[in-house]
Design an enzyme around this catalytic site. Structure first.
Site, PDB file in Angstrom:
ATOM      1  CB  THR A 101      -0.655  -0.147   1.231  1.00  0.00           C
ATOM      2  OG1 THR A 101      -2.176  -1.320   1.402  1.00  0.00           O
ATOM      3  CG2 THR A 101      -1.875   0.982   0.796  1.00  0.00           C
ATOM      4  CB  CYS A 102       4.167   1.974   2.019  1.00  0.00           C
ATOM      5  SG  CYS A 102       3.174   2.073   3.709  1.00  0.00           S
ATOM      6  CB  ALA A 103       5.068   0.272  -2.927  1.00  0.00           C
TER       7      ALA A 103
END
Length: 213
Positions: A101-103
């Protein structure tokens, strides 16, 4: 004071101390237990895999001056929020680029923020600057600026986004903050379920209209 009264006084004092110790949830003293409880209660609540975690402090408030901070870029030099004075700044804060999700959030902001005028996106995590730079280079992401908070006490203390407990303790929660050209916070979103993506459109719309205020 008679010997009997002295003995009674000592027994009462010992009993009070024992009770305070027994009631202390962290096994220290009653006073320290109160301080510990205050620390736990002053932050925000977020969810990770169905479990409630807490941040170390309250989210910054809209309408207020955004606290300045020092973050580290890929060449290990510090970058300050005040370095971007006169620009609209989107802070994309997240735990680690090594999570899906961060990426995705970095890729999305790299694409979506390209149409904003006089704006910059700072992607902030506890990842080391080398890892952040490698990720952006590999992905071809040139419209965002990755910055590390691994040695930034002013950011972790003033923005209240460091996770205080649980398996992700020490990392940053997922959040988006929009700061206008005058350094005023215009939009905040703390993503309660940490595995979910932020509301990109809300942040971008707020950044686009911030200059009209």
């Amino acid at each position: 004071m008679t010997d009997m009264k002295k003995t009674l006084f000592l027994w009462l004092a010992l009993g009070a101390t024992t009770t305070a110790f027994a009631q202390s949830p962290d096994g220290i003293t009653g006073a320290s237990a109160v301080q510990t409880g205050q620390t736990k209660n002053k932050g925000e609540s977020i969810i990770y895999k169905g479990n409630t975690l807490h941040t170390t402090g309250k989210m910054v408030k809209t309408g207020r001056k955004a606290p300045d901070f020092h973050l580290t870029q890929s060449d290990l030099q510090d970058v300050k929020l005040s370095d971007f004075k006169g620009k609209k700044v989107i802070l994309n804060v997240f735990p680690s680029l090594d999570t899906p999700t961060c990426a995705v959030s970095v890729r999305e902001f790299n694409e979506k923020a390209s149409g904003l005028e006089n704006a910059v996106v700072l992607c902030i995590s506890m990842d080391l600057p080398f890892a952040q730079s490698r990720f952006c280079t590999t992905e071809g992401l040139t419209r965002v600026i990755p910055l590390s908070a691994f040695r930034s006490q002013d950011f972790t203390q003033n923005y209240g986004l460091q996770i205080a407990d649980g398996p992700m303790k020490g990392l940053l929660a997922r959040a988006v903050i929009v700061v206008d050209e005058k350094g005023i916070v215009r939009h905040t979103q703390l993503i309660k379920e940490i595995s979910q993506e932020p509301d990109y459109e809300a942040a971008l719309e707020r950044a686009a209209t911030a200059t009209t205020e």
